[in-house]
Design a protein around this motif. Structure first.
Motif, PDB file in Angstrom:
ATOM      1  N   THR A  50      52.708  11.761 -69.483  1.00 16.56           N
ATOM      2  CA  THR A  50      51.334  11.257 -69.390  1.00 16.56           C
ATOM      3  C   THR A  50      50.357  12.271 -68.796  1.00 16.56           C
ATOM      4  O   THR A  50      49.183  11.964 -68.628  1.00 16.56           O
ATOM      5  N   LEU A  51      50.823  13.467 -68.495  1.00 17.41           N
ATOM      6  CA  LEU A  51      49.984  14.508 -67.902  1.00 17.41           C
ATOM      7  C   LEU A  51      49.028  15.073 -68.953  1.00 17.41           C
ATOM      8  O   LEU A  51      49.470  15.613 -69.966  1.00 17.41           O
ATOM      9  N   HIS A  61      45.393  16.575 -74.377  1.00 15.02           N
ATOM     10  CA  HIS A  61      46.494  15.866 -75.038  1.00 15.02           C
ATOM     11  C   HIS A  61      47.540  15.494 -73.992  1.00 15.02           C
ATOM     12  O   HIS A  61      47.629  16.116 -72.940  1.00 15.02           O
ATOM     13  N   THR A  62      48.349  14.494 -74.327  1.00 14.67           N
ATOM     14  CA  THR A  62      49.529  14.170 -73.530  1.00 14.67           C
ATOM     15  C   THR A  62      50.730  14.160 -74.481  1.00 14.67           C
ATOM     16  O   THR A  62      50.579  13.951 -75.686  1.00 14.67           O
ATOM     17  N   LEU A  63      51.902  14.372 -73.936  1.00 12.72           N
ATOM     18  CA  LEU A  63      53.113  14.311 -74.758  1.00 12.72           C
ATOM     19  C   LEU A  63      53.338  12.901 -75.298  1.00 12.72           C
ATOM     20  O   LEU A  63      53.994  12.717 -76.317  1.00 12.72           O
ATOM     21  N   ALA A  64      52.765  11.907 -74.624  1.00 15.77           N
ATOM     22  CA  ALA A  64      52.912  10.515 -75.061  1.00 15.77           C
ATOM     23  C   ALA A  64      52.323  10.301 -76.459  1.00 15.77           C
ATOM     24  O   ALA A  64      52.704   9.362 -77.154  1.00 15.77           O
ATOM     25  N   GLU A  65      51.421  11.181 -76.897  1.00 18.16           N
ATOM     26  CA  GLU A  65      50.847  11.066 -78.242  1.00 18.16           C
ATOM     27  C   GLU A  65      51.926  11.138 -79.319  1.00 18.16           C
ATOM     28  O   GLU A  65      51.749  10.621 -80.409  1.00 18.16           O
ATOM     29  N   TRP A  66      53.021  11.811 -79.015  1.00 20.06           N
ATOM     30  CA  TRP A  66      54.081  12.006 -80.003  1.00 20.06           C
ATOM     31  C   TRP A  66      55.311  11.156 -79.676  1.00 20.06           C
ATOM     32  O   TRP A  66      56.401  11.415 -80.182  1.00 20.06           O
ATOM     33  N   GLN A  67      55.128  10.133 -78.864  1.00 22.23           N
ATOM     34  CA  GLN A  67      56.224   9.260 -78.469  1.00 22.23           C
ATOM     35  C   GLN A  67      56.796   8.547 -79.691  1.00 22.23           C
ATOM     36  O   GLN A  67      56.095   8.297 -80.658  1.00 22.23           O
ATOM     37  N   GLY A  68      58.078   8.239 -79.645  1.00 22.05           N
ATOM     38  CA  GLY A  68      58.715   7.499 -80.721  1.00 22.05           C
ATOM     39  C   GLY A  68      59.446   8.378 -81.717  1.00 22.05           C
ATOM     40  O   GLY A  68      60.032   7.876 -82.669  1.00 22.05           O
ATOM     41  N   ARG A  69      59.382   9.684 -81.503  1.00 20.10           N
ATOM     42  CA  ARG A  69      60.142  10.601 -82.357  1.00 20.10           C
ATOM     43  C   ARG A  69      60.767  11.663 -81.477  1.00 20.10           C
ATOM     44  O   ARG A  69      60.291  11.926 -80.376  1.00 20.10           O
ATOM     45  N   PRO A  70      61.863  12.261 -81.926  1.00 22.04           N
ATOM     46  CA  PRO A  70      62.461  13.327 -81.125  1.00 22.04           C
ATOM     47  C   PRO A  70      61.447  14.458 -80.919  1.00 22.04           C
ATOM     48  O   PRO A  70      60.549  14.665 -81.741  1.00 22.04           O
ATOM     49  N   MET A  71      61.596  15.163 -79.797  1.00 26.79           N
ATOM     50  CA  MET A  71      60.626  16.194 -79.459  1.00 26.79           C
ATOM     51  C   MET A  71      61.306  17.369 -78.769  1.00 26.79           C
ATOM     52  O   MET A  71      62.230  17.190 -77.978  1.00 26.79           O
ATOM     53  N   HIS A  97      62.926  21.104 -89.351  1.00 32.36           N
ATOM     54  CA  HIS A  97      63.125  19.732 -88.853  1.00 32.36           C
ATOM     55  C   HIS A  97      61.775  19.015 -88.769  1.00 32.36           C
ATOM     56  O   HIS A  97      61.218  18.818 -87.676  1.00 32.36           O
ATOM     57  N   ALA A  98      61.280  18.600 -89.923  1.00 34.23           N
ATOM     58  CA  ALA A  98      59.942  17.998 -89.994  1.00 34.23           C
ATOM     59  C   ALA A  98      59.821  16.701 -89.189  1.00 34.23           C
ATOM     60  O   ALA A  98      58.733  16.350 -88.738  1.00 34.23           O
ATOM     61  N   GLY A  99      60.910  16.004 -88.980  1.00 34.68           N
ATOM     62  CA  GLY A  99      60.859  14.743 -88.242  1.00 34.68           C
ATOM     63  C   GLY A  99      60.870  14.911 -86.732  1.00 34.68           C
ATOM     64  O   GLY A  99      60.818  13.925 -86.000  1.00 34.68           O
ATOM     65  N   ILE A 100      60.949  16.138 -86.269  1.00 37.43           N
ATOM     66  CA  ILE A 100      60.994  16.408 -84.833  1.00 37.43           C
ATOM     67  C   ILE A 100      59.704  17.103 -84.423  1.00 37.43           C
ATOM     68  O   ILE A 100      59.290  18.072 -85.050  1.00 37.43           O
ATOM     69  N   GLN A 101      59.075  16.583 -83.389  1.00 41.61           N
ATOM     70  CA  GLN A 101      57.832  17.166 -82.897  1.00 41.61           C
ATOM     71  C   GLN A 101      58.131  18.336 -81.969  1.00 41.61           C
ATOM     72  O   GLN A 101      58.931  18.202 -81.045  1.00 41.61           O
ATOM     73  N   PHE A 102      57.516  19.464 -82.217  1.00 41.10           N
ATOM     74  CA  PHE A 102      57.604  20.627 -81.331  1.00 41.10           C
ATOM     75  C   PHE A 102      56.286  20.762 -80.594  1.00 41.10           C
ATOM     76  O   PHE A 102      55.223  20.580 -81.185  1.00 41.10           O
ATOM     77  N   ASN A 156      63.691   8.040 -77.927  1.00 43.44           N
ATOM     78  CA  ASN A 156      63.352   7.099 -76.853  1.00 43.44           C
ATOM     79  C   ASN A 156      62.703   7.791 -75.654  1.00 43.44           C
ATOM     80  O   ASN A 156      62.440   7.148 -74.649  1.00 43.44           O
ATOM     81  N   GLY A 157      62.498   9.091 -75.746  1.00 43.54           N
ATOM     82  CA  GLY A 157      61.836   9.811 -74.663  1.00 43.54           C
ATOM     83  C   GLY A 157      62.757  10.274 -73.555  1.00 43.54           C
ATOM     84  O   GLY A 157      62.299  10.738 -72.518  1.00 43.54           O
ATOM     85  N   ARG A 158      64.070  10.176 -73.769  1.00 44.42           N
ATOM     86  CA  ARG A 158      65.034  10.643 -72.775  1.00 44.42           C
ATOM     87  C   ARG A 158      65.407  12.086 -73.061  1.00 44.42           C
ATOM     88  O   ARG A 158      65.558  12.474 -74.228  1.00 44.42           O
ATOM     89  N   ILE A 159      65.586  12.862 -72.007  1.00 47.66           N
ATOM     90  CA  ILE A 159      66.007  14.248 -72.192  1.00 47.66           C
ATOM     91  C   ILE A 159      67.456  14.252 -72.663  1.00 47.66           C
ATOM     92  O   ILE A 159      68.334  13.717 -71.999  1.00 47.66           O
TER      93      ILE A 159
END
Length: 181
Positions: A50-51, A61-71, A97-102, A156-159
Motif C-alpha cells: 500500500t506504499l 502507484h501502489t503494488l496493490a494496483e496489481w493485486q490478484g495476480r502473481p508478481m 510470462h504475460a500473466g505475471i506482473q513485473f 494471493n499476495g504472499r511471498i
C-alpha cells in the motif's frame, strides 16, 4: 627511500579515491528522490503493497494496483552492476510470462533511471523509492539491505520466493512457470 615514498603516495591516492567515491555515492543518494519512509511496523509486506511510490513520470502507484495476480518485484539501482546485468533477463521473463506482473523499484533517482532506459529498454513499470528503500529491504528479510533483491509473490499476495543477488534466469523461469499454472 624513493620506493617507500612511492608506496606512501600510492596509499594516499587509494584512500583519496575511496573517499571520493563514497562522497559521490552519498551525495547522489542524498539528492535522490525524497526518501520514502520504510513500511510501518507490523506486516511489512502489507505495508509495501500500500506504499505510494512515484513512477518515472511522477505519477503515484501502489503494488496493490496489481493485486490478484502473481508478481515479481525487483529492487535495483543504476549504480549496481548485478542489477544492470539482470535487467535484460527480467525483461525477457516479463515478455515470456504475460500473466505475471513485473515491477522494478529503483533505489535511485528518477533521472538516472530514465537515462538507463535509453540504453536498456524495460517495458514493465518502474517505481522510485530512493535511499529509503534500504530500510524497507531490511524489513522484508534482507538484513544487509543488499541489491539486487527480488521478491516473487503468488496471486494471493504472499511471498513465495526471496532472491538476494542477481537472478539466475532459468531458476526464476521455473519458479514463474509454477505460479502460472
Amino acid at each position: 627511500m624513493n620506493r617507500r615514498l612511492f608506496l606512501y603516495a600510492g596509499a594516499a591516492v587509494a584512500v583519496a579515491a575511496a573517499a571520493g567515491g563514497y562522497a559521490y555515492r552519498e551525495r547522489n543518494r542524498a539528492s535522490a528522490v525524497p526518501d520514502v519512509a520504510p513500511p510501518a511496523a507490523g506486516d511489512p509486506v502489507a505495508a509495501l503493497r500500500t506504499l505510494p511510490l512515484p513512477d518515472l513520470d511522477g505519477n503515484s502507484h501502489t503494488l496493490a494496483e496489481w493485486q490478484g495476480r502473481p508478481m515479481v518485484v525487483n529492487f535495483w539501482a543504476t549504480w549496481c552492476a548485478p542489477c544492470v546485468k539482470e535487467m535484460p533477463e527480467l525483461q525477457a521473463l516479463h515478455e515470456k510470462h504475460a500473466g505475471i506482473q513485473f515491477v522494478g523499484i529503483g533505489v535511485d533517482k528518477a533521472e538516472n533511471m530514465r537515462e538507463f532506459l535509453q540504453k536498456v529498454p524495460v517495458s514493465y513499470p518502474l517505481l522510485v523509492m530512493g535511499g529509503g528503500a534500504i530500510d524497507t529491504l531490511r524489513t522484508l528479510g534482507n538484513p544487509a539491505g543488499g541489491l539486487p533483491f527480488t521478491l516473487v509473490f503468488d496471486a494471493n499476495g504472499r511471498i513465495s520466493r526471496k532472491i538476494l543477488g542477481q537472478i539466475q534466469m532459468d531458476d526464476l523461469d521455473r519458479t514463474l512457470a509454477g505460479l502460472s499454472t
